[in-house]
Design an enzyme around this catalytic site. Sequence first.
Site, PDB file in Angstrom:
ATOM      1  N   LYS A   8      -2.652  -3.750  -2.924  1.00 34.36           N
ATOM      2  CA  LYS A   8      -2.313  -3.865  -1.879  1.00 34.36           C
ATOM      3  C   LYS A   8      -2.340  -5.312  -1.467  1.00 34.36           C
ATOM      4  O   LYS A   8      -3.465  -6.021  -2.045  1.00 34.36           O
ATOM      5  CB  LYS A   8      -2.862  -2.957  -0.626  1.00 34.36           C
ATOM      6  CG  LYS A   8      -4.482  -2.962  -0.538  1.00 34.36           C
ATOM      7  CD  LYS A   8      -4.857  -4.224   0.206  1.00 34.36           C
ATOM      8  CE  LYS A   8      -6.504  -4.410   0.451  1.00 34.36           C
ATOM      9  NZ  LYS A   8      -6.933  -5.648   0.856  1.00 34.36           N
ATOM     10  N   GLY A 102      -7.691  -4.440  -3.259  1.00 34.68           N
ATOM     11  CA  GLY A 102      -8.061  -3.160  -3.298  1.00 34.68           C
ATOM     12  C   GLY A 102      -7.862  -2.256  -4.568  1.00 34.68           C
ATOM     13  O   GLY A 102      -7.781  -1.208  -4.450  1.00 34.68           O
ATOM     14  N   SER A 106      -8.052   1.690  -4.394  1.00 35.22           N
ATOM     15  CA  SER A 106      -6.629   2.381  -5.048  1.00 35.22           C
ATOM     16  C   SER A 106      -6.996   3.379  -6.232  1.00 35.22           C
ATOM     17  O   SER A 106      -6.418   4.306  -6.058  1.00 35.22           O
ATOM     18  CB  SER A 106      -5.744   1.217  -5.292  1.00 35.22           C
ATOM     19  OG  SER A 106      -4.579   1.777  -5.829  1.00 35.22           O
ATOM     20  N   ASP A 138     -11.253   1.239   2.647  1.00 36.43           N
ATOM     21  CA  ASP A 138      -9.899   1.031   2.133  1.00 36.43           C
ATOM     22  C   ASP A 138      -9.294   2.326   1.596  1.00 36.43           C
ATOM     23  O   ASP A 138      -7.989   2.381   1.626  1.00 36.43           O
ATOM     24  CB  ASP A 138      -9.507  -0.378   1.395  1.00 36.43           C
ATOM     25  CG  ASP A 138      -9.846  -1.665   1.944  1.00 36.43           C
ATOM     26  OD1 ASP A 138     -10.061  -1.554   3.097  1.00 36.43           O
ATOM     27  OD2 ASP A 138      -9.853  -2.318   1.451  1.00 36.43           O
TER      28      ASP A 138
END
Length: 256
Positions: A8, A102, A106, A138
């Site tokens: 991201k 990220g 992720s 996140d």
Amino acid sequence: MKITAPAKVNIFLKITGHSRGYHTLLSRFMRVDTLYDTIRFVPAECDTFTIEGIPGVPRESNTIYKAWVALNDTTGDLDLLDFFYHHKVVVEKRIPSQAGLGGGSSDAGAFLRLVREVCDLKIDDETLAAVGAKVGADVPFFVYNYPSANVSGYGELVEPFDENPLDLEIFTPGISCDTAAVYRVFREHFLDRIDPESFQGWKRAKSLDLLERIGDPKRLNDLYPAAIRLCPDLKEAAPDGWFFSGSGSSFFRPRR
């Protein structure tokens, strides 16, 4: 059994406060489908939960392992324990670490989604995102897997944003930015400069419009000045026209 875990970027990232030892924020997250890790569940007889492909990271520090622990704490499902006695997790990393893209978050979000699918867990997105929030701020964004979203609070509030994802170029210099250290520098030197009026309406604006209208990476990302203070070489790392993602050190721009 495999899943991709995309990177991201933060189109913008504004710190809105500091409470309970954590920063609150408002940010536009955009998924980057062209840059991703791959996670596979591979048949293997394992004495314990096993991860391969991320050397140098102790299992207990790995976000996938933390996601596994949080999921077990939530479900108490013994079938999950049995599944990972007969399968190992193999990760093919492409997203650079400590780069503001990220990658670890992720991986955790994609892992949770793949476990839900292959183990047929009856867990909705909101519950799975709450599990992810125990791993990292996140992770909920990657659980929902929206192409674009406004993220607020401590990262747990994720609202899909209706726009076509941008075709982005990513540039990661050979500089590692420690996320905790960047936030510490921001808190010590920039927290008192927060001005919510300066980003009024941003959450309703299209990402490309924001990048073109605002233009200045320091205005778009509150963590960029803190990252430069921590890692001065960042100042010369990217040419004009590039924007800073997360706590760094990656830069991005719409592909020309």
